[in-house]
Design a protein around this motif. Structure first.
Motif, PDB file in Angstrom:
ATOM      1  N   MET A 111      -5.783 -86.919   0.105  1.00 44.26           N
ATOM      2  CA  MET A 111      -6.841 -87.377   1.007  1.00 44.26           C
ATOM      3  C   MET A 111      -6.590 -88.805   1.482  1.00 44.26           C
ATOM      4  SD  MET A 111     -10.421 -85.750  -0.397  1.00 44.26           S
ATOM      5  CE  MET A 111     -10.229 -86.187  -2.116  1.00 44.26           C
ATOM      6  N   ILE A 112      -6.040 -89.634   0.603  1.00 46.63           N
ATOM      7  CA  ILE A 112      -5.702 -91.002   1.006  1.00 46.63           C
ATOM      8  C   ILE A 112      -4.609 -90.984   2.067  1.00 46.63           C
ATOM      9  CG2 ILE A 112      -4.698 -93.178   0.213  1.00 46.63           C
ATOM     10  CD1 ILE A 112      -6.055 -92.670  -2.501  1.00 46.63           C
ATOM     11  N   VAL A 127       1.044 -83.575   5.383  1.00 47.33           N
ATOM     12  CA  VAL A 127       0.399 -83.535   4.070  1.00 47.33           C
ATOM     13  C   VAL A 127      -0.547 -82.344   4.006  1.00 47.33           C
ATOM     14  CG1 VAL A 127      -1.033 -84.789   2.420  1.00 47.33           C
ATOM     15  CG2 VAL A 127       0.569 -86.046   3.896  1.00 47.33           C
ATOM     16  N   ARG A 128      -0.127 -81.291   3.339  1.00 50.91           N
ATOM     17  CA  ARG A 128      -0.980 -80.127   3.086  1.00 50.91           C
ATOM     18  C   ARG A 128      -1.399 -80.207   1.619  1.00 50.91           C
ATOM     19  NH1 ARG A 128       3.057 -78.123   6.558  1.00 50.91           N
ATOM     20  NH2 ARG A 128       4.365 -77.370   4.834  1.00 50.91           N
ATOM     21  N   ILE A 129      -2.665 -80.557   1.398  1.00 56.29           N
ATOM     22  CA  ILE A 129      -3.119 -80.920   0.058  1.00 56.29           C
ATOM     23  C   ILE A 129      -2.939 -79.780  -0.938  1.00 56.29           C
ATOM     24  CG2 ILE A 129      -5.134 -81.623  -1.294  1.00 56.29           C
ATOM     25  CD1 ILE A 129      -6.065 -83.252   1.074  1.00 56.29           C
ATOM     26  N   GLU A 130      -3.171 -78.541  -0.508  1.00 55.79           N
ATOM     27  CA  GLU A 130      -3.017 -77.421  -1.449  1.00 55.79           C
ATOM     28  C   GLU A 130      -1.581 -77.288  -1.928  1.00 55.79           C
ATOM     29  OE1 GLU A 130      -2.156 -75.695   2.583  1.00 55.79           O
ATOM     30  OE2 GLU A 130      -3.585 -77.130   1.740  1.00 55.79           O
ATOM     31  N   GLU A 131      -0.603 -77.638  -1.085  1.00 54.98           N
ATOM     32  CA  GLU A 131       0.794 -77.553  -1.498  1.00 54.98           C
ATOM     33  C   GLU A 131       1.152 -78.681  -2.448  1.00 54.98           C
ATOM     34  OE1 GLU A 131       3.647 -76.842   1.595  1.00 54.98           O
ATOM     35  OE2 GLU A 131       2.293 -75.528   2.701  1.00 54.98           O
ATOM     36  N   THR A 172      -3.967 -73.141  -7.613  1.00 55.75           N
ATOM     37  CA  THR A 172      -5.153 -73.938  -7.904  1.00 55.75           C
ATOM     38  C   THR A 172      -5.888 -74.254  -6.613  1.00 55.75           C
ATOM     39  OG1 THR A 172      -4.069 -74.943  -9.825  1.00 55.75           O
ATOM     40  CG2 THR A 172      -5.976 -76.105  -8.913  1.00 55.75           C
ATOM     41  N   ALA A 173      -7.196 -74.113  -6.644  1.00 52.82           N
ATOM     42  CA  ALA A 173      -8.044 -74.461  -5.507  1.00 52.82           C
ATOM     43  C   ALA A 173      -9.196 -75.321  -5.994  1.00 52.82           C
ATOM     44  CB  ALA A 173      -8.582 -73.200  -4.822  1.00 52.82           C
ATOM     45  N   LEU A 174      -9.592 -76.295  -5.184  1.00 52.90           N
ATOM     46  CA  LEU A 174     -10.676 -77.210  -5.529  1.00 52.90           C
ATOM     47  C   LEU A 174     -11.759 -77.156  -4.461  1.00 52.90           C
ATOM     48  CD1 LEU A 174      -8.633 -80.389  -6.579  1.00 52.90           C
ATOM     49  CD2 LEU A 174      -9.514 -78.593  -8.075  1.00 52.90           C
ATOM     50  N   TYR A 175     -13.000 -77.084  -4.914  1.00 51.63           N
ATOM     51  CA  TYR A 175     -14.159 -77.191  -4.021  1.00 51.63           C
ATOM     52  C   TYR A 175     -14.940 -78.455  -4.382  1.00 51.63           C
ATOM     53  CZ  TYR A 175     -13.940 -72.458  -2.022  1.00 51.63           C
ATOM     54  OH  TYR A 175     -13.579 -71.319  -1.337  1.00 51.63           O
ATOM     55  N   GLU A 176     -15.272 -79.248  -3.386  1.00 52.09           N
ATOM     56  CA  GLU A 176     -16.195 -80.363  -3.575  1.00 52.09           C
ATOM     57  C   GLU A 176     -17.593 -79.863  -3.220  1.00 52.09           C
ATOM     58  OE1 GLU A 176     -17.002 -84.997  -2.163  1.00 52.09           O
ATOM     59  OE2 GLU A 176     -15.204 -83.926  -1.476  1.00 52.09           O
ATOM     60  N   ILE A 177     -18.542 -80.101  -4.118  1.00 49.01           N
ATOM     61  CA  ILE A 177     -19.884 -79.551  -3.975  1.00 49.01           C
ATOM     62  C   ILE A 177     -20.925 -80.672  -3.988  1.00 49.01           C
ATOM     63  CG2 ILE A 177     -21.663 -78.251  -5.232  1.00 49.01           C
ATOM     64  CD1 ILE A 177     -19.568 -76.235  -5.979  1.00 49.01           C
ATOM     65  N   ILE A 178     -21.879 -80.585  -3.067  1.00 48.79           N
ATOM     66  CA  ILE A 178     -23.062 -81.443  -3.109  1.00 48.79           C
ATOM     67  C   ILE A 178     -24.174 -80.613  -3.743  1.00 48.79           C
ATOM     68  CG2 ILE A 178     -24.714 -82.802  -1.777  1.00 48.79           C
ATOM     69  CD1 ILE A 178     -22.626 -83.071   0.404  1.00 48.79           C
ATOM     70  N   PRO A 179     -24.603 -80.968  -4.949  1.00 49.58           N
ATOM     71  CA  PRO A 179     -25.649 -80.169  -5.602  1.00 49.58           C
ATOM     72  C   PRO A 179     -26.978 -80.279  -4.854  1.00 49.58           C
ATOM     73  CG  PRO A 179     -24.470 -81.558  -7.185  1.00 49.58           C
ATOM     74  CD  PRO A 179     -24.099 -82.032  -5.819  1.00 49.58           C
ATOM     75  N   THR A 180     -27.823 -79.306  -5.073  1.00 47.72           N
ATOM     76  CA  THR A 180     -29.159 -79.379  -4.482  1.00 47.72           C
ATOM     77  C   THR A 180     -29.893 -80.581  -5.079  1.00 47.72           C
ATOM     78  OG1 THR A 180     -29.980 -77.877  -6.200  1.00 47.72           O
ATOM     79  CG2 THR A 180     -29.348 -76.904  -4.082  1.00 47.72           C
ATOM     80  N   GLY A 181     -30.725 -81.223  -4.258  1.00 44.26           N
ATOM     81  CA  GLY A 181     -31.482 -82.381  -4.715  1.00 44.26           C
ATOM     82  C   GLY A 181     -30.737 -83.690  -4.636  1.00 44.26           C
ATOM     83  N   GLY A 188      -8.211 -78.676   1.255  1.00 39.78           N
ATOM     84  CA  GLY A 188      -6.937 -78.082   1.647  1.00 39.78           C
ATOM     85  C   GLY A 188      -7.098 -76.648   2.130  1.00 39.78           C
ATOM     86  N   TYR A 189      -5.984 -75.928   2.237  1.00 41.58           N
ATOM     87  CA  TYR A 189      -5.948 -74.533   2.683  1.00 41.58           C
ATOM     88  C   TYR A 189      -6.455 -74.376   4.123  1.00 41.58           C
ATOM     89  CZ  TYR A 189      -5.133 -73.219  -2.197  1.00 41.58           C
ATOM     90  OH  TYR A 189      -4.605 -73.091  -3.460  1.00 41.58           O
TER      91      TYR A 189
END
Length: 518
Positions: free
Chosen positions: A470-471, A92-96, A381-390, A353-354
């Motif tokens: 991811m699952i 499972v390569r998520i980007e693909e 398409t590329a996705l970033y998961e971000i934890i915001p400051t605070g 991914g990637y």
């Protein structure tokens, strides 16, 4: 050891072979081979994948990777699920999975080969986090603009290819492609089993009966001299080279190279040398039981091509007819993405991914560093998961000791200035297919988050596909991910779905949920 001929020849160079490719000698035709009925064992191979982790923006503000337009992982995953089992995590390569689908991105304007689209919303599996969606859309060329193609079909006809979902599917798949060609194109066919040989000398694409007859009479049997086959295919492609055309070897195989010159390093050097001379490589995987996914992905990456897995005639139609321009025609090569995060707004980030496309930050400006290719009409398409400051998070975040000799890493030092509401800066480098110097595009992304409910179908569907991946990988960062949430997102963002690919995805998720509950 594989030896190369004329290693210094560059694309478009004036040479007797390039200027006048015929006549020249070719090996004699190959005698049809008796099918091999030996028992097959499951020896499939996949590269180990370790999920990307979160990085602190104040310590590591840059994220650099090569684009990927391969789709093999999705169709291979589909093969597993429809046969009644969940795929192994490393398949499972998520980007693909994400890039298997098309998205409603705008066409590029002016001379740029692609457009850039960004969007920010909540991460469905962790609403405290943000999800940043980056989309590239390759320019769609009309058929009249597509240059002529010099295609060498390199076909595995070894005994391992005798199953109905292998050589018979290879033959029907290539017949679809041949029907799209014109008199401007030329086709050659090289096969390999116990030995390699030419079964069709270069033939104009409008002589379809001759090409289809050569494909139809192929049979399977013997061991697999893959290295010799690749060498011969590239030599044929070199001799028929079109200076202003699309020169490509199309390898169709289950990836089992077990006789002859077949070491990974040797094949890679051969493929890279011809890549640098303008002959690219597309790899099509077939079958099950001994699929060498890891090797085929590597060969396609090194050959400036793409890797697809064909499990059905519908998939062959998608790759070789519907998306033929993107599969066969490269409009930009060595495409790299580098994202710089603003530590005033981003506490930590991770690229989804990637994993096998990560580059060193210094590679972004190094034009010697190979990267991914973008085909006509392709989207990435590329996705970033971000934890915001605070935002407090129970996710373990890496730390490093304070640096003694550096300024505060959170200080913005860009002399051109920046706006305080910028979340990040997206930079891309790419080269024209026949150029060696890259061009730069840079676009800031303003921190304007919209609710998940109001986000676009592009955003919600890509998030659903990533969550599904991811699952299946049982990712440590899956948060509250669930099949139910994936289905809700996918069903709510199906859109027009003229080809039915998104509908099929929803059915796969439902089947996977049933398999998990057993």
């Amino acid at each position: 050891m594989v030896t190369l001929s004329d290693p210094g020849m560059a694309p478009g160079a004036s040479s007797p072979e390039a200027a006048a490719p015929a006549p020249y000698p070719f090996p004699g035709e190959v005698t049809p081979i008796t099918p091999n009925t030996e028992t097959q064992y499951n020896t499939e191979e996949y590269h180990l994948i370790t999920d990307n982790t979160f990085h602190l923006a104040k310590d590591n503000p840059l994220s650099t990777f090569s684009i990927d337009v391969d789709t093999a992982s999705y169709s291979n995953l589909r093969r597993f699920i429809t046969s009644g089992q969940l795929p192994p995590p490393d398949a499972v390569r998520i980007e693909e999975l994400i890039n298997y689908f098309t998205y409603d991105y705008p066409q590029p304007e002016g001379d740029r080969p692609f457009s850039i689209t960004t969007e920010i919303s909540q991460a469905p599996w962790n609403p405290q986090h943000q999800l940043v969606h980056i989309g590239l859309q390759g320019k769609q060329m009309v058929r009249e603009e597509i240059p002529p193609s010099n295609l060498v079909f390199l076909l595995d006809v070894s005994g391992s290819m005798s199953a109905p979902n292998k050589l018979p599917l290879v033959k029907s798949s290539l017949q679809m492609l041949v029907n799209q060609l014109s008199e401007r194109d030329r086709v050659s066919i090289v096969v390999y089993a116990g030995a390699a040989g030419l079964v069709l000398s270069p033939t104009p694409g409008n002589q379809k009966a001759k090409i289809l007859e050569a494909i139809d009479r192929l049979n399977s049997g013997g061991s697999t001299a893959g290295g010799a086959g690749i060498k011969l295919a590239y030599e044929v492609a070199k001799r028929t080279y079109l200076p202003d055309g699309n020169n490509r070897v199309i390898l169709a195989t289950d990836g089992d190279f077990n006789v002859g010159a077949s070491s990974d390093s040797e094949l890679v050097r051969l493929i890279e040398s011809y890549r640098d001379r303008g002959v690219f490589l597309t790899v099509l995987g077939f079958g099950m039981g001994n699929l060498k996914d890891s090797k085929m992905e590597q060969l396609a990456d090194k050959g400036n091509g793409n890797y697809g897995y064909i499990d059905t005639e519908k998939e062959a139609q998608k790759m070789l007819v519907t998306e033929m321009g993107g599969t066969l025609l490269t409009i930009a090569k060595d495409v790299k993405i580098q994202v710089e995060f603003n530590p005033d707004r981003v506490r930590a980030y991770r690229l989804i991914g990637y994993e096998n496309r990560i580059l060193q930050d210094r590679d972004f400006n190094d034009d010697r560093k190979d990267a991914g290719e973008l085909g006509s009409g392709h989207s990435v398409t590329a996705l970033y998961e971000i934890i915001p400051t605070g935002v407090d998070s129970d996710i373990p975040l890496p730390t490093i000791d304070p640096l003694r000799y550096q300024t505060n890493s959170s200080e913005i030092t860009d002399p051109t200035g920046y706006k305080a509401d910028e979340l990040m800066l997206v930079k891309l480098r790419y080269k024209h297919p026949d150029k060696n110097k890259s061009q730069l595009i840079a676009e800031p992304v303003v921190d304007r988050q919209i609710s998940l409910e109001n986000s676009s179908n592009n955003f919600k569907f890509s998030a659903a596909v990533a969550e599904f991946g991811m699952i299946l990988r049982n990712s440590e960062d899956r948060g509250d991910a669930s099949f139910t949430q994936v289905l809700d997102l996918a069903k709510g963002s199906r859109g027009a779905d003229l080809e039915g690919y998104r509908k099929e995805f929803i059915e796969l998720v439902e089947t996977a949920r049933e398999l998990e509950e057993r």
